[in-house]
Design a protein around this motif. Structure first.
Motif, mmCIF file in Angstrom:
data_model
loop_
_atom_site.group_PDB
_atom_site.id
_atom_site.type_symbol
_atom_site.label_atom_id
_atom_site.label_comp_id
_atom_site.label_asym_id
_atom_site.label_seq_id
_atom_site.Cartn_x
_atom_site.Cartn_y
_atom_site.Cartn_z
ATOM 1 N N UNK A 112 -6.770 -17.471 10.878
ATOM 2 C CA UNK A 112 -5.220 -17.945 10.981
ATOM 3 C C UNK A 112 -4.545 -18.213 9.620
ATOM 4 N N UNK A 113 -3.344 -17.690 9.519
ATOM 5 C CA UNK A 113 -2.756 -17.496 8.221
ATOM 6 C C UNK A 113 -2.432 -18.852 7.541
ATOM 7 N N UNK A 114 -2.486 -19.893 7.812
ATOM 8 C CA UNK A 114 -2.149 -21.202 7.353
ATOM 9 C C UNK A 114 -2.841 -22.381 7.942
ATOM 10 N N UNK A 115 -3.024 -23.321 7.185
ATOM 11 C CA UNK A 115 -4.065 -24.657 7.605
ATOM 12 C C UNK A 115 -3.000 -25.456 8.740
ATOM 13 N N UNK A 116 -1.819 -25.525 8.458
ATOM 14 C CA UNK A 116 -1.133 -26.128 9.460
ATOM 15 C C UNK A 116 -0.927 -25.492 11.029
ATOM 16 N N UNK A 117 -0.895 -23.933 11.001
ATOM 17 C CA UNK A 117 -0.971 -23.353 12.067
ATOM 18 C C UNK A 117 -2.537 -23.525 12.660
ATOM 19 N N UNK A 118 -3.493 -23.493 11.733
ATOM 20 C CA UNK A 118 -4.974 -23.947 12.478
ATOM 21 C C UNK A 118 -4.945 -25.129 12.988
ATOM 22 N N UNK A 119 -4.247 -26.266 12.455
ATOM 23 C CA UNK A 119 -4.375 -27.595 13.159
ATOM 24 C C UNK A 119 -3.644 -27.743 14.324
ATOM 25 N N UNK A 120 -2.805 -26.838 14.530
ATOM 26 C CA UNK A 120 -2.035 -26.686 15.874
ATOM 27 C C UNK A 120 -2.894 -26.037 16.728
ATOM 28 N N UNK A 121 -3.482 -25.207 16.352
ATOM 29 C CA UNK A 121 -4.536 -24.251 17.225
ATOM 30 C C UNK A 121 -5.632 -25.050 17.648
#
Length: 336
Positions: free
Chosen positions: A248-257
């Motif tokens: 996943x290209x960024x930590x914020x996106x990963x937290x949402x995922x």
């Protein structure tokens, strides 16, 4: 400039008394009226003490540096990657006593020009033509982008190498069906954005094709926000064959995922493993602490300032500094 003797003659005192008064000698016993008279005469004659001359010289030597941000405040808050770079810049400028002016690209109006600065630090992707249209500053350093290494100093990371590092770890841990969740990399013009190559995505595609593991249906692209990470993972879960792992290209996106995975009653890394990108502070406090690529964002900002100061001190050869990244292994994707 007046001399000590001239001030002494006009004040009707000795030269030594004038010298001691002007240099703030606290051991000197002199009447307040006499002290005031000496100081008044010195001011009338335009005399400057050594301390005053040093202060004036320091003020003349103070540099004025601008920070050009390509992200809006909302974008910066939603993705702390660029916020951390800016904080690194501001810390280093303050440490060096440099005056700072901060501009956001989308807030510059009409033909407003950025000028009367000794240097400019640009954070993010800005087309050269756009920068030249709004800036007359000669000394420019780019951070997280290098539009022309023959002209400009820049501080960057190797996105290709960092992405390969993450994918190698996933494969070494035993995962084969690997998906990608990411955003859109944008290059900024004055009043619009252009889609630009995202080296995370293109490297993912190349690397997985080389391993004969590429699946176009496992790629999900939106915006680099936490909300989009959540929505894209929900979309992935609804497919007939959920990948075993995601880069996943960024930590914020990963937290949402992670939130989407939790809502689907799935578990990380048992049902799906995750490696993300940035290592923002929240990464280690996520519901499942994130394995992620650590990027030295504050150091990127600090080194950008050092490059600019070096330029202002006379260096003419442009430099590109590539900082290393590090794989930080946590619970979202174990292994060694």
């Amino acid at each position: 400039m007046a001399t000590i003797k001239e001030i002494a003659d006009k004040s009707n005192v000795s030269a030594s008394t004038v010298s001691r008064v002007l240099n703030n000698d606290h051991t000197l016993t002199v009447q307040a009226k006499t002290r005031e008279r000496i100081l008044r005469v010195a001011k009338e004659l335009g005399y400057e003490t050594i301390l005053e001359r040093r202060l004036k010289q320091k003020q003349q030597d103070t540099k004025h540096v601008g920070i050009m941000l390509t992200q809006s405040l909302d974008e910066e808050i939603s993705d702390p990657y660029f916020l951390s770079i800016r904080q690194g810049i501001e810390m280093e400028l303050a440490h060096n006593g440099i005056k700072t002016a901060t501009f956001r690209l989308h807030e510059t109006e009409g033909n407003q020009m950025i000028e009367e600065l000794d240097g400019l630090i640009v954070v993010g992707r800005v087309k050269e033509s756009t920068l030249k249209a709004i800036s007359r500053v000669d000394n420019v350093v780019y951070i997280n982008h290098s539009p022309n290494e023959d002209l400009y100093d820049s501080v960057v990371i190797n996105f290709e190498r960092a992405t390969e590092k993450a994918l190698h770890h996933l494969l070494a841990t035993g995962y084969k069906r690997i998906g990608y969740i990411g955003g859109k990399e944008m290059e900024h013009l004055k009043n619009q954005k252009l889609l630009s190559e995202d080296k995370r995505l293109t490297t993912f595609e190349r690397y997985m094709k080389e391993k004969n593991l590429y699946n176009q249906e496992s790629i999900f692209i939106g915006e680099y926000t936490m909300a989009q990470g959540y929505q894209l993972m929900k979309k992935a879960i609804q497919t007939s064959k959920l990948p075993e792992a995601f880069f996943i290209g960024s930590d914020p996106m990963a937290i949402g995922a992670l939130r989407a995975i939790q809502e689907a009653n799935l578990h990380v890394p048992e049902d799906v493993a995750i490696i993300s990108f940035d290592d923002i502070e929240a990464a280690k406090f996520a519901s499942t602490p994130l394995t992620t690529i650590r990027v030295p964002t504050k150091e990127m900002g600090q080194i950008g300032v050092k490059l600019l100061l070096d330029r202002l001190n006379g260096r003419e050869l442009p430099l590109t500094v590539t900082l290393p990244t590090e794989l930080v292994i946590r619970e979202s994707c174990g292994g060694k």
